[in-house]
Design a protein around this motif. Structure first.
Motif, short mmCIF file in Angstrom:
data_model
loop_
_atom_site.label_atom_id
_atom_site.label_comp_id
_atom_site.label_asym_id
_atom_site.label_seq_id
_atom_site.Cartn_x
_atom_site.Cartn_y
_atom_site.Cartn_z
N THR A 51 -15.46 14.68 -12.21
CA THR A 51 -15.61 15.22 -13.56
C THR A 51 -15.37 14.15 -14.61
O THR A 51 -16.09 14.05 -15.60
CB THR A 51 -14.61 16.37 -13.77
N ALA A 52 -14.36 13.31 -14.40
CA ALA A 52 -14.08 12.20 -15.30
C ALA A 52 -13.23 11.18 -14.55
O ALA A 52 -12.43 11.54 -13.70
CB ALA A 52 -13.34 12.68 -16.55
N ALA A 53 -13.44 9.91 -14.88
CA ALA A 53 -12.56 8.88 -14.34
C ALA A 53 -11.22 8.98 -15.05
O ALA A 53 -11.16 9.07 -16.27
CB ALA A 53 -13.18 7.50 -14.56
N THR A 54 -10.14 9.00 -14.29
CA THR A 54 -8.81 9.18 -14.88
C THR A 54 -7.86 8.13 -14.32
O THR A 54 -8.24 7.24 -13.56
CB THR A 54 -8.26 10.58 -14.57
N GLU A 55 -6.58 8.30 -14.71
CA GLU A 55 -5.55 7.39 -14.20
C GLU A 55 -5.27 7.61 -12.72
O GLU A 55 -4.63 6.79 -12.08
CB GLU A 55 -4.26 7.56 -15.01
N ARG A 56 -5.76 8.72 -12.16
CA ARG A 56 -5.61 8.95 -10.72
C ARG A 56 -6.69 8.17 -9.97
O ARG A 56 -7.87 8.28 -10.27
CB ARG A 56 -5.71 10.44 -10.39
N LEU A 57 -6.27 7.42 -8.97
CA LEU A 57 -7.19 6.53 -8.26
C LEU A 57 -8.19 7.31 -7.41
O LEU A 57 -7.80 8.13 -6.57
CB LEU A 57 -6.40 5.58 -7.36
N THR A 58 -9.47 7.02 -7.61
CA THR A 58 -10.54 7.41 -6.70
C THR A 58 -11.27 6.12 -6.35
O THR A 58 -11.69 5.37 -7.24
CB THR A 58 -11.51 8.40 -7.37
N LEU A 59 -11.43 5.85 -5.04
CA LEU A 59 -12.01 4.57 -4.64
C LEU A 59 -12.67 4.70 -3.27
O LEU A 59 -12.04 5.14 -2.31
CB LEU A 59 -10.93 3.50 -4.59
N LEU A 60 -13.93 4.30 -3.21
CA LEU A 60 -14.65 4.22 -1.94
C LEU A 60 -14.43 2.83 -1.35
O LEU A 60 -14.61 1.82 -2.03
CB LEU A 60 -16.13 4.46 -2.16
N VAL A 61 -14.04 2.79 -0.08
CA VAL A 61 -13.80 1.52 0.62
C VAL A 61 -14.87 1.35 1.69
O VAL A 61 -15.00 2.19 2.60
CB VAL A 61 -12.40 1.50 1.26
N LEU A 62 -15.65 0.28 1.56
CA LEU A 62 -16.72 -0.02 2.53
C LEU A 62 -16.47 -1.38 3.15
O LEU A 62 -16.14 -2.34 2.44
CB LEU A 62 -18.09 -0.04 1.83
N ALA A 63 -16.65 -1.46 4.44
CA ALA A 63 -16.57 -2.75 5.15
C ALA A 63 -17.46 -2.66 6.38
O ALA A 63 -17.52 -1.61 7.05
CB ALA A 63 -15.14 -3.07 5.55
N ALA A 64 -18.17 -3.73 6.67
CA ALA A 64 -19.08 -3.75 7.81
C ALA A 64 -18.32 -3.45 9.10
O ALA A 64 -17.23 -3.98 9.34
CB ALA A 64 -19.77 -5.11 7.90
N GLY A 65 -18.89 -2.57 9.91
CA GLY A 65 -18.29 -2.23 11.19
C GLY A 65 -17.19 -1.20 11.11
O GLY A 65 -16.58 -0.87 12.13
N ARG A 66 -16.90 -0.68 9.91
CA ARG A 66 -15.84 0.33 9.75
C ARG A 66 -16.42 1.55 9.04
O ARG A 66 -17.35 1.45 8.25
CB ARG A 66 -14.67 -0.24 8.94
N ASP A 67 -15.86 2.71 9.36
CA ASP A 67 -16.33 3.93 8.70
C ASP A 67 -15.95 3.91 7.23
O ASP A 67 -14.84 3.48 6.86
CB ASP A 67 -15.72 5.16 9.37
N PRO A 68 -16.82 4.40 6.35
CA PRO A 68 -16.49 4.48 4.93
C PRO A 68 -15.34 5.45 4.70
O PRO A 68 -15.26 6.50 5.35
CB PRO A 68 -17.78 5.01 4.29
N VAL A 69 -14.48 5.10 3.76
CA VAL A 69 -13.34 5.96 3.40
C VAL A 69 -13.34 6.14 1.89
O VAL A 69 -13.44 5.17 1.14
CB VAL A 69 -12.00 5.35 3.85
N LEU A 70 -13.21 7.38 1.46
CA LEU A 70 -13.07 7.68 0.05
C LEU A 70 -11.64 8.13 -0.22
O LEU A 70 -11.22 9.19 0.25
CB LEU A 70 -14.06 8.77 -0.39
N VAL A 71 -10.90 7.30 -0.93
CA VAL A 71 -9.55 7.64 -1.35
C VAL A 71 -9.68 8.49 -2.62
O VAL A 71 -10.30 8.07 -3.60
CB VAL A 71 -8.72 6.37 -1.63
N VAL A 72 -9.07 9.68 -2.60
CA VAL A 72 -9.32 10.63 -3.68
C VAL A 72 -8.06 11.45 -3.95
O VAL A 72 -7.31 11.77 -3.00
CB VAL A 72 -10.51 11.55 -3.32
N PRO A 73 -7.77 11.79 -5.21
CA PRO A 73 -6.63 12.66 -5.48
C PRO A 73 -6.79 14.01 -4.79
O PRO A 73 -7.90 14.55 -4.71
CB PRO A 73 -6.66 12.83 -7.01
N ALA A 74 -5.70 14.56 -4.28
CA ALA A 74 -5.77 15.81 -3.53
C ALA A 74 -6.39 16.93 -4.35
O ALA A 74 -7.15 17.75 -3.82
CB ALA A 74 -4.37 16.21 -3.06
#
Length: 376
Positions: A51-74
């Motif tokens: 909905t909006a970028a906020t002070e709570r961290l949301t971050l997609l982590v991508l690296a070759a050979g590893r599954d993508p992970v989306l870090v997201v506020p609960a």
């Protein structure tokens, strides 16, 4: 945008392929991975738009050979889980009072160099650097500028539809009265028309009349449009998640010989820029082709911006048609071709189409007339 991108026909497999391609590109560029914050890159890679970028961290982590992970506020995890690309990644949520940077650091090479999306908040990047002082970072624009540049067939269809909607808005706006009305009134009409023809987001509606036309990015104001004014119209936004951007220059009443001559010159330059589009040509050659026409007529000092910019899930993105950009055009790239002449205190002219590179040349995604249009 809330929860996910506007309705576009992309599947989890499409997003999985994009994330895999991005991770490979990062590895090829010597990066340990990519960190993608809310914004156009996250939408393109996952279909998720908080909905909006906020002070709570949301971050997609991508690296070759590893599954993508989306870090997201609960508290945002339910919406993230509804995104079209969610089945292609792992959600890792965190609750208030916990340290999201420690959770993210556990996913990263502590001595790696990472590409990070340009619109990531400084507070988040600095916190990651404190958690992992051995890491370093490069903006995605510098590290992987062509990540979204080449569009697939569905993206091209969406861009063509957005261009057609902008064309429909122009065909309607040319019928309205200009003379005696404020620039802001016409701009409001344009915004209404873009929405009427399917845009969910209006990014800009430039209406630059008379001497205001000499400012390429004129901020619409309350100037009353007069008989005899040249008017630069530049408008666009997002339709189904993909951008439109077109410019046409109209005139209230009969133009002078000079006004017509300058308009014809810009039209010739725009045609020359379009004619230079083909696979294997350096981006700067499109700029050179358009600029040579204007400079050759003695107006070179009045063409004061690049000839074009890429377009996709944003209305401005790489590649750029500018001197010094030596990357080669490849089929599927989409960008504007928009030369202009701006005479201070007098008037300006700009003509702009979105163009896509084909296997043997280019194709315009805007089809309205490039001749001078006379309005009332």
């Amino acid at each position: 945008m809330t929860g996910s991108a506007p309705a576009a026909p992309f599947t989890a497999d499409d997003y999985r392929a994009r994330m895999e391609r991005a991770a490979r590109a990062a590895a090829d560029a010597g990066l340990a991975g990519l960190l993608v914050a809310p914004g156009p890159d996250l939408v393109w890679l996952t279909g998720y738009a908080p909905t909006a970028a906020t002070e709570r961290l949301t971050l997609l982590v991508l690296a070759a050979g590893r599954d993508p992970v989306l870090v997201v506020p609960a508290l945002e995890a339910p919406d993230a889980g509804k995104a079209a690309g969610a089945p292609a990644l792992t959600l890792r949520d965190w609750t208030d009072g916990k340290d999201p940077y420690a959770a993210t650091a556990a996913l990263l090479d502590g001595s790696g160099r990472f590409g990070i999306s340009d619109n990531a908040w400084a507070m988040h990047l600095l916190a990651l650097q404190r958690a992992l002082p051995g890491t370093s970072y490069a903006s995605l624009t510098d590290a992987l500028p062509m990540l979204r540049a080449v569009k697939d067939a569905v993206e091209l269809e969406l861009l063509a539809a957005a261009g057609a909607a902008a064309d429909a808005a122009f065909e309607e706006i040319r019928k309205v009265r200009f003379g005696g009305r404020r620039e802001s009134d016409v701009a409001a009409d344009l915004a209404h028309l873009l929405r009427r023809f399917g845009h969910s987001q209006v990014d800009f509606t430039i209406v630059a009349s008379g001497p205001n036309g000499a400012n390429p990015h004129h901020e619409v104001g309350d100037r009353v449009i007069e008989d005899g004014d040249m008017i630069v119209l530049d408008f666009g936004g997002l339709k189904d998640g993909y951008g439109s951007d077109t410019s046409r220059t109209v005139h209230v009443g009969a133009p002078t010989d000079e006004e017509r001559r300058v308009h014809d010159l810009v039209r010739e330059a725009q045609e020359a820029g379009f004619g230079a589009v083909r696979p294997g040509v350096a981006c700067q050659e499109v700029d050179r082709a358009a600029r040579a026409v204007i400079a050759g007529a003695g107006y070179g000092e009045y063409f004061i911006h690049r000839t074009g910019h890429g377009i996709g899930v944003t209305t401005h993105e790489p590649p750029y048609m500018i001197e010094g950009e030596e990357r080669h055009l490849v089929p599927g790239m989409c960008f504007s071709v928009e030369p202009g002449v701006y005479l201070p205190g007098r008037f300006g002219v700009r003509i702009e189409d979105i163009v896509t590179v084909t296997e043997d040349g280019g194709r315009r995604l805007n089809d309205t007339t490039r001749e001078m249009v006379i309005v009332e």
